[in-house]
Structures are given as structure tokens and as C-alpha cells.
Scaffold this motif. Sequence first.
Motif, PDB file in Angstrom:
ATOM      1  N   CYS A 180       0.811  -1.219   0.000  1.00  0.00           N
ATOM      2  CA  CYS A 180       0.000   0.000   0.000  1.00  0.00           C
ATOM      3  C   CYS A 180       0.847   1.274   0.000  1.00  0.00           C
ATOM      4  CB  CYS A 180      -0.914   0.018   1.222  1.00  0.00           C
ATOM      5  SG  CYS A 180      -1.876  -1.500   1.448  1.00  0.00           S
TER       6      CYS A 180
ATOM      7  N   VAL B 110      -3.279   4.246   2.704  1.00  0.00           N
ATOM      8  CA  VAL B 110      -4.247   3.431   3.458  1.00  0.00           C
ATOM      9  C   VAL B 110      -5.297   4.360   4.061  1.00  0.00           C
ATOM     10  CG1 VAL B 110      -4.597   1.757   5.304  1.00  0.00           C
ATOM     11  CG2 VAL B 110      -2.421   1.800   4.061  1.00  0.00           C
TER      12      VAL B 110
ATOM     13  N   ARG C 279      -2.010   0.298  -5.641  1.00  0.00           N
ATOM     14  CA  ARG C 279      -1.374   0.455  -4.331  1.00  0.00           C
ATOM     15  C   ARG C 279      -2.302   1.173  -3.356  1.00  0.00           C
ATOM     16  NH1 ARG C 279       3.203  -2.139  -3.194  1.00  0.00           N
ATOM     17  NH2 ARG C 279       3.949  -0.350  -1.955  1.00  0.00           N
TER      18      ARG C 279
ATOM     19  N   CYS D  24      -5.297   0.960  -0.456  1.00  0.00           N
ATOM     20  CA  CYS D  24      -5.779   0.022   0.566  1.00  0.00           C
ATOM     21  C   CYS D  24      -6.759   0.717   1.499  1.00  0.00           C
ATOM     22  CB  CYS D  24      -4.613  -0.541   1.392  1.00  0.00           C
ATOM     23  SG  CYS D  24      -3.371  -1.425   0.411  1.00  0.00           S
TER      24      CYS D  24
END
Length: 470
Positions: free
Chosen positions: A187, A190, A250, A252
Motif C-alpha cells: 500500500c 491506506v 497500491r 488500501c
Amino acid sequence: MTTGPLPIRTRLRPRPAPAPRRGVRAAFRGPLAGALCGLLLASGCGVLPGGGDDEPPVTVMTWAPLHTTGTNAPGMTAMARAYERWVNSGGGIGGRELRVLVCDEGNESVAAAECARRAVREKAVAVVGSYSEQDAAIFSPISLAGIPYLGGYGITHEEFVNPDSYPVNGGLPALIAAQGAQLAPDCDRVALVRPEGVTGDTWPDLLRAGVRGAGGKGEVVDLPVPVASSDYTPQAGQVLDRLAPAPAARRCVSVALGDSTAAFVDSFRRVAPSGGTGTGGTGAGTGGTGAGATPAVRVGSVLGSVSQRLVDRSGGASGPYEGAAVTGWYPPASDPRWATMKKVITRHAFGDNAIDPADAGVQTTWIAYTALRRIVESLGEGPVTARTVRDALDKGTKVSTGGLTPTLSWGDDYARSVIGYPRTANTRVTHLEVRDGQLVAAQGTGDGPGATGDAREALESEPTGSGGRE
């Protein structure tokens, strides 16, 4: 009615003395003794082998929210009852009957405080394996009475700083930090979706500390949302907006909303119907924010928000949790170290479907009662009171849980307590994932963590102070 002085009492002729009553054990001598004892034990009222006729029971309490619109934990009180039946069927704890009181703390301060006051009235020697977010309401009454809080779920900060608390896991702080470590390799950004309120205010810093501690450089953004909502479509759109700066593969989202996690993930999937969840890759969806194509987003969560039951009813391997990264405190439910607990559930829970062996609350209650048993047994023939139980805990009595946790101890000489969380006795964490529809130990691949880890360093990291908000 007279208002004058009461008349003088005259001495009555004494009645003949009644015939001596035979004790409980004497009454059970005879052809029906075995059958009667079996019935009494089954009802929880029998005389326990090895205990004296006048030996008081070991009274404890377990509380949890049972019928609220937020997070409920009925498996914890049900597990406590099953443990009570199991241990008493084998003679109790050191020959003493275990008496378990359960209480619905209602997830609100008035009911929680009443549970705590009831524990005081009933002279409980400990509160064991319980769940409550109402830390001020529960700790004030039991602290005044000197009653230890053994093996709380770990949802509040107070459980890890209050000297009356004896936790058996690292709580939500350890899980959030471990989640950061688990997501770090995948990630660049996030989004943390967590409950509104002070309980989760430190979580963004903990998640960020976990990411950094694992060598990740991903950004963490904080999205507090109301709990007990049935539709999180607006918040799901906000997640997509916040994740947009990161590369497509990438992105999350970590969702830690307890029972509301399922509602959020459902809303998120509707906002991004072509792969809003998963382990990576891209999909051509139409995001609710008007941004056009929406790539798949790696989903993370913590045990207690995601369970095997949730995975099963959400479609298993074809559902939104396939590939999800989940952090927990203990080995997965398939681990053989849970065999005794499962046997107790099978034989003594009488089909109570509130008890899920994979539920983190059920597992915490089992471990907390395991610790209680060891502490009471360490007292030998001495009295079992709140004070003696607490003294045994404070002097550093070692508690083995059969490998489900490290050896637990809360004595003054305990040198591994965590800065900022001084009551922490266990910072071990487990990394799980949903693979082929099953919640199993994560595979240690690439830069990702293995199946177990330790959240200590992340918990001790200096917070950034930003809280993750933009």
C-alpha cells in the motif's frame, strides 16, 4: 394503630428443639445418591467433590453488550457460562465451585455502571473476560472495591493504563499497529475507517507506526464514521477520493468497525462494483465520486470486525473479503491449541450458537478464565477474595495458556510492559488472510510479515500528532 410505647414482651414457653438436620452430603447417602447428585450438578447447584460443605463459591462476573444497535459480544458471556459448567463438572477450581454472573452492559454508561455495581454487591473476586467501551463507568465502582479486571477485550485505552486492569492481549492498539505492518508492502495509501469518538482517536498514529516499522512509506488517512449505520455509501465515496493520489494498484482500506464492518464493505462494494475490494489489480468500475474507472482496493481489517462467519455469509471465496489482510491476537481457530476450548463448547454450551470458536471475544474469554483458574489454584487452601486474587496477580504469578499467548504475568518486576501502555503483558500478534474463503495464517511472502509478529515497537513509537486527517 397505637402510637404509645410498645407492650412489654413476655417470655414464651420454649418449643421442643427440632430434630437435627442432616447435611447435604448425609442426605445424599442412599440408593439414589448418584442420580440426585448428577441432577444437581447438571443444574449448577450440586456439592463439588473436594470442597467443604461451607466452602463459599468463587464468584466472578463477565459482562458484554448483548442487544445493542452497535457491536455486541454475546459469545463472551456464553463462553463464560460454558466454562462454569465445564469446570464445575470436574470439581471446580481447587475444589471450589465457580459461580459466574453475566451482565448486559448495554454499550452505554448507565447499564455498564450497574453491571459494575452488581459485581461489587455480589462480592465478585474478579471481572473476567468482558467487553465494554464505557471505561469510566466500569472502573470507578470496581476500583473502589478492589476488584481486578482480568482479561478485558482490549477495546479501550484505560484497560492498558489502569492498575486494576490485567489484560491478556495487546488490545485494539496492537491490532491496528500490526495491521499497518501487514499492509505496508502492498500500500502507498491506506484509508483507516474507524468509529467516531475518543476510542479510535489514536488509531491513525498506531497504523502509521506499524507501516513505518515494517519499512513502508505509505500515507495513512483517517476516516471516522458513525457506527450502527445501515448505509455507508457517502463514506465509501470519501474513501475512494482519499485514495485517489496513490497508484491504482497500491490503494488500501482498513476497516475496523466491529459489527458495522459488514455494512461498510457492502456499501463500498456498491460504490465500486467492479472490484472495489480484493488483493490488487484493476477493474473498470464506476466510482460513486465520478472519477471514472475504479481500481480494486486491498482490504484490511482486524479480528473482531472480520470473522469466518462473516466471510461465509458474504460469499466465501467469491465474496468481498477474499484476499483480505486480517490481524489478530491469537492463532487461527484451526490451530490444535484451541482443541480443549472447542471440546468445552461442544459438551457444555448446549448448542448455543452465540459461541463461535473463531470469535476473538470468545477466545479472549477462554484465555481470561484460564488465567483466573491458575491464579485461584495458586492460592492453595487460602481464602479466595478480590484482594487475594489481586495480590496473586500483582506478585507476578505466571500464567500459561498452552501456547495461545506467551506466558502472562503482571507483577511489579514485569520488565516488558509497553511505554504508554504500562499494563500490557502480551504484544504478540498474528497475521491472517482470507484464502479460498477461509481465514488462515498469512503466508510470509516477499516483504510481508509472517504468520506471527510483535507490536511492541510500533506501540512504543512516538505519535505523529496529526491523527491522519487531511
